[in-house]
Design a protein around this motif. Structure first.
Motif, PDB file in Angstrom:
ATOM      1  N   ARG A 129       0.912  -1.321  -0.120  1.00 38.19           N
ATOM      2  CA  ARG A 129       0.029  -0.068  -0.044  1.00 38.19           C
ATOM      3  C   ARG A 129       1.023   1.116   0.006  1.00 38.19           C
ATOM      4  O   ARG A 129       1.914   1.342   0.610  1.00 38.19           O
ATOM      5  N   CYS A 130       0.526   2.267  -0.737  1.00 40.61           N
ATOM      6  CA  CYS A 130       1.243   3.556  -0.708  1.00 40.61           C
ATOM      7  C   CYS A 130       0.116   4.560  -1.050  1.00 40.61           C
ATOM      8  O   CYS A 130      -0.839   4.518  -1.672  1.00 40.61           O
ATOM      9  N   ASP A 131       0.313   5.860  -0.473  1.00 44.10           N
ATOM     10  CA  ASP A 131      -0.577   6.809  -0.371  1.00 44.10           C
ATOM     11  C   ASP A 131      -0.346   7.645  -1.912  1.00 44.10           C
ATOM     12  O   ASP A 131      -1.457   8.143  -2.462  1.00 44.10           O
ATOM     13  N   ASP A 132       0.768   7.246  -2.666  1.00 43.49           N
ATOM     14  CA  ASP A 132       0.845   7.682  -4.024  1.00 43.49           C
ATOM     15  C   ASP A 132       0.594   6.702  -4.941  1.00 43.49           C
ATOM     16  O   ASP A 132       1.393   5.648  -5.148  1.00 43.49           O
ATOM     17  N   ASP A 133      -0.512   6.643  -5.527  1.00 39.22           N
ATOM     18  CA  ASP A 133      -0.827   5.624  -6.460  1.00 39.22           C
ATOM     19  C   ASP A 133      -0.007   5.612  -7.756  1.00 39.22           C
ATOM     20  O   ASP A 133      -0.039   4.615  -8.518  1.00 39.22           O
ATOM     21  N   THR A 134       0.692   6.754  -8.163  1.00 39.72           N
ATOM     22  CA  THR A 134       1.498   6.817  -9.238  1.00 39.72           C
ATOM     23  C   THR A 134       2.658   5.614  -8.951  1.00 39.72           C
ATOM     24  O   THR A 134       3.321   5.221  -9.928  1.00 39.72           O
ATOM     25  N   VAL A 135       3.180   5.661  -7.778  1.00 39.99           N
ATOM     26  CA  VAL A 135       4.358   4.777  -7.271  1.00 39.99           C
ATOM     27  C   VAL A 135       3.861   3.236  -7.654  1.00 39.99           C
ATOM     28  O   VAL A 135       4.678   2.494  -8.286  1.00 39.99           O
ATOM     29  N   LEU A 136       2.687   3.000  -7.195  1.00 37.05           N
ATOM     30  CA  LEU A 136       2.178   1.794  -7.513  1.00 37.05           C
ATOM     31  C   LEU A 136       1.898   1.238  -8.979  1.00 37.05           C
ATOM     32  O   LEU A 136       2.115   0.265  -9.282  1.00 37.05           O
ATOM     33  N   GLU A 138       3.848   2.467 -11.220  1.00 35.54           N
ATOM     34  CA  GLU A 138       5.199   2.317 -11.769  1.00 35.54           C
ATOM     35  C   GLU A 138       5.582   0.729 -11.444  1.00 35.54           C
ATOM     36  O   GLU A 138       6.398   0.297 -12.203  1.00 35.54           O
ATOM     37  N   ILE A 139       5.149   0.489 -10.306  1.00 37.75           N
ATOM     38  CA  ILE A 139       5.567  -0.948  -9.914  1.00 37.75           C
ATOM     39  C   ILE A 139       4.885  -2.046 -10.774  1.00 37.75           C
ATOM     40  O   ILE A 139       5.504  -3.057 -11.343  1.00 37.75           O
ATOM     41  N   LEU A 140       3.663  -1.710 -10.936  1.00 38.99           N
ATOM     42  CA  LEU A 140       2.935  -2.736 -11.910  1.00 38.99           C
ATOM     43  C   LEU A 140       3.422  -2.647 -13.339  1.00 38.99           C
ATOM     44  O   LEU A 140       3.438  -3.724 -14.150  1.00 38.99           O
ATOM     45  N   ALA A 141       3.958  -1.494 -13.916  1.00 35.36           N
ATOM     46  CA  ALA A 141       4.547  -1.209 -15.228  1.00 35.36           C
ATOM     47  C   ALA A 141       5.870  -2.079 -15.380  1.00 35.36           C
ATOM     48  O   ALA A 141       6.192  -2.203 -16.444  1.00 35.36           O
ATOM     49  N   PRO A 155      -6.886   2.090  -5.753  1.00 36.82           N
ATOM     50  CA  PRO A 155      -5.826   2.800  -5.926  1.00 36.82           C
ATOM     51  C   PRO A 155      -4.629   2.986  -5.466  1.00 36.82           C
ATOM     52  O   PRO A 155      -3.540   3.346  -5.809  1.00 36.82           O
ATOM     53  N   THR A 156      -4.574   2.720  -4.155  1.00 34.84           N
ATOM     54  CA  THR A 156      -3.584   2.559  -3.027  1.00 34.84           C
ATOM     55  C   THR A 156      -3.124   1.233  -2.423  1.00 34.84           C
ATOM     56  O   THR A 156      -2.407   1.385  -1.765  1.00 34.84           O
ATOM     57  N   VAL A 157      -3.484   0.232  -3.321  1.00 40.00           N
ATOM     58  CA  VAL A 157      -3.303  -1.016  -2.769  1.00 40.00           C
ATOM     59  C   VAL A 157      -3.100  -2.011  -3.685  1.00 40.00           C
ATOM     60  O   VAL A 157      -3.761  -1.975  -4.725  1.00 40.00           O
ATOM     61  N   LEU A 158      -2.169  -2.965  -3.393  1.00 39.38           N
ATOM     62  CA  LEU A 158      -1.860  -3.790  -4.469  1.00 39.38           C
ATOM     63  C   LEU A 158      -1.561  -5.007  -3.733  1.00 39.38           C
ATOM     64  O   LEU A 158      -1.230  -5.182  -2.794  1.00 39.38           O
ATOM     65  N   LEU A 171      10.927  -5.848  -4.054  1.00 39.60           N
ATOM     66  CA  LEU A 171      10.754  -4.647  -4.265  1.00 39.60           C
ATOM     67  C   LEU A 171      12.105  -3.742  -3.889  1.00 39.60           C
ATOM     68  O   LEU A 171      12.365  -2.681  -4.610  1.00 39.60           O
ATOM     69  N   ARG A 172      12.953  -4.312  -3.036  1.00 38.00           N
ATOM     70  CA  ARG A 172      14.220  -3.674  -2.796  1.00 38.00           C
ATOM     71  C   ARG A 172      14.982  -3.970  -3.962  1.00 38.00           C
ATOM     72  O   ARG A 172      15.951  -3.166  -4.298  1.00 38.00           O
ATOM     73  N   SER A 173      14.728  -5.117  -4.552  1.00 39.93           N
ATOM     74  CA  SER A 173      15.948  -5.539  -5.718  1.00 39.93           C
ATOM     75  C   SER A 173      15.551  -4.355  -6.886  1.00 39.93           C
ATOM     76  O   SER A 173      16.429  -4.107  -7.831  1.00 39.93           O
ATOM     77  N   MET A 174      14.225  -3.900  -6.945  1.00 43.54           N
ATOM     78  CA  MET A 174      13.796  -2.926  -7.981  1.00 43.54           C
ATOM     79  C   MET A 174      14.218  -1.644  -7.886  1.00 43.54           C
ATOM     80  O   MET A 174      13.796  -0.548  -8.456  1.00 43.54           O
ATOM     81  N   GLY A 175      14.729  -1.347  -6.423  1.00 42.81           N
ATOM     82  CA  GLY A 175      15.352   0.225  -6.217  1.00 42.81           C
ATOM     83  C   GLY A 175      14.527   0.733  -5.151  1.00 42.81           C
ATOM     84  O   GLY A 175      14.496   1.914  -4.930  1.00 42.81           O
ATOM     85  N   TYR A 176      13.443   0.137  -4.664  1.00 43.13           N
ATOM     86  CA  TYR A 176      12.368   0.548  -3.617  1.00 43.13           C
ATOM     87  C   TYR A 176      12.955   0.420  -2.265  1.00 43.13           C
ATOM     88  O   TYR A 176      13.835  -0.464  -1.988  1.00 43.13           O
ATOM     89  N   ALA A 177      12.427   1.246  -1.397  1.00 44.57           N
ATOM     90  CA  ALA A 177      12.889   0.874   0.160  1.00 44.57           C
ATOM     91  C   ALA A 177      11.405   0.759   0.735  1.00 44.57           C
ATOM     92  O   ALA A 177      11.060   1.499   1.589  1.00 44.57           O
ATOM     93  N   PRO A 178      11.098  -0.475   0.666  1.00 46.58           N
ATOM     94  CA  PRO A 178       9.609  -0.557   1.446  1.00 46.58           C
ATOM     95  C   PRO A 178       9.922  -0.977   3.030  1.00 46.58           C
ATOM     96  O   PRO A 178      10.859  -1.276   3.185  1.00 46.58           O
TER      97      PRO A 178
END
Length: 327
Positions: A129-136, A138-141, A155-158, A171-178
């Protein structure tokens, strides 16, 4: 030919029996009588396609000369779960009823169909989950997220099909910091030097008594006893220059004498009597028939163990030929 003739006779007999019984059996019907009390009456045995379809849409309430079916919200929902729509159910009832479809039954079908599927239930191993649906988005794409089995629930939950640990690593291997969170939504704090004790495994159940020996085990035991008797009663031939050894004592020979005697036994195919000390320091006496001597090892058939074994030469304390009457 006899079998073929017998089959023809059985077929003829079956057809004759069917012809004789047909007037005595009720004829299958292809219709029902719908009632205003949400029931349907089958005036006779239904044809198989109609019987199977009606068994999904309604519950059998009573049987006899006429079968009574009851329509309930649960039975209508069962038909909808099987892939049918409200339109399909209305057409089915209209096509197979000799009476008009009662209004309460039509209302029941429409009401259940209107509420059917509003709630969806599925399986998910973890979520993001993320408040910024744009980030989600990007992850899906990102093609690298394909192995995580992500699907947008809101919109804010995967939702993911992998466990939380694998999802965090992906997610960390993709460069994110969850950050991991608990069931209450709090961020989980983990220590780098924290180790969890592995879960205990259930102990292996202990049988009440020893297992009954099978024929293979009994045969091996008999061979081992006979081989031990032979090794214990074997008489060795003392070297001419050797000092007399105490009864039952291990033979003592030099390394050169041991190697020469074992090689000679391997060439002639004869058995020898050896003293051997294993890696734990246990001393034993064995009767062996050497097969090959190379690389500091002797491969021989051990009459004591009744199997082929390999012994390091440096652990053989001595060797003696068997007496002539033992060969």
């Amino acid at each position: 030919a006899g079998a073929l003739g017998g089959g023809v006779e059985l077929s003829v007999a079956a057809e004759r029996a069917a012809t004789l019984l047909a007037p005595l059996l009720p004829e299958a019907v292809d219709h029902v009588l719908l009632q205003a009390d949400l029931t349907a009456v089958a005036p006779g045995p239904l044809r198989r396609p109609l019987s199977d379809a009606l068994a999904v849409l309604a519950d059998v309430e009573s049987k006899g000369g006429a079968t009574v079916y009851r329509f309930t919200p649960g039975s209508v929902r069962r038909a909808l779960d099987s892939g049918q729509t409200a339109t399909d159910l209305h057409e089915f009832l209209k096509a197979h009823s000799r009476t008009p479809v009662p209004q309460p039954l039509s209302y029941l079908v429409d009401d259940v169909a209107r509420r059917h599927g509003h709630l969806r239930v599925g399986a998910a191993s973890a979520y993001v989950r993320c408040d910024d649906d744009t980030v989600l988005g990007e992850i899906l794409a990102d093609r690298r997220s394909a192995s995580l089995g992500l699907r947008r629930l809101a919109p804010t939950v995967l939702a993911a099909q992998t466990d939380p640990v694998a999802l965090l690593d992906g997610l960390r291997s993709m460069g994110y910091a969850p950050a991991a969170e608990s069931a209450t939504g709090d961020v989980l704090i983990t220590r780098a030097d924290a180790y969890r004790t592995p879960a205990r495994t259930a102990p292996v159940p202990v049988p009440d008594g020893p297992p009954a020996p099978d024929s293979t085990l009994l045969g091996a035991a008999v061979r081992a006893i006979r081989a031990g008797d032979r090794a214990a009663t074997a008489v060795r031939k003392e070297p001419a220059a050797a000092a007399p050894a105490a009864s039952g004592a291990l033979p003592r020979t030099s390394a050169a004498e041991t190697l020469a005697t074992v090689q000679a036994a391997a060439m002639t195919g004869s058995a020898v009597w050896i003293g051997y000390v294993n890696a734990e320091g246990g001393a034993s006496q064995r009767v062996i028939a050497p097969v090959r001597v190379e690389g500091g090892f002797v491969t021989a058939f051990d009459h004591t163990a009744d199997e082929v074994r390999t012994y390091p030469l440096h652990r053989i304390t001595g060797v003696a030929e068997l007496a002539d009457d033992q060969v």
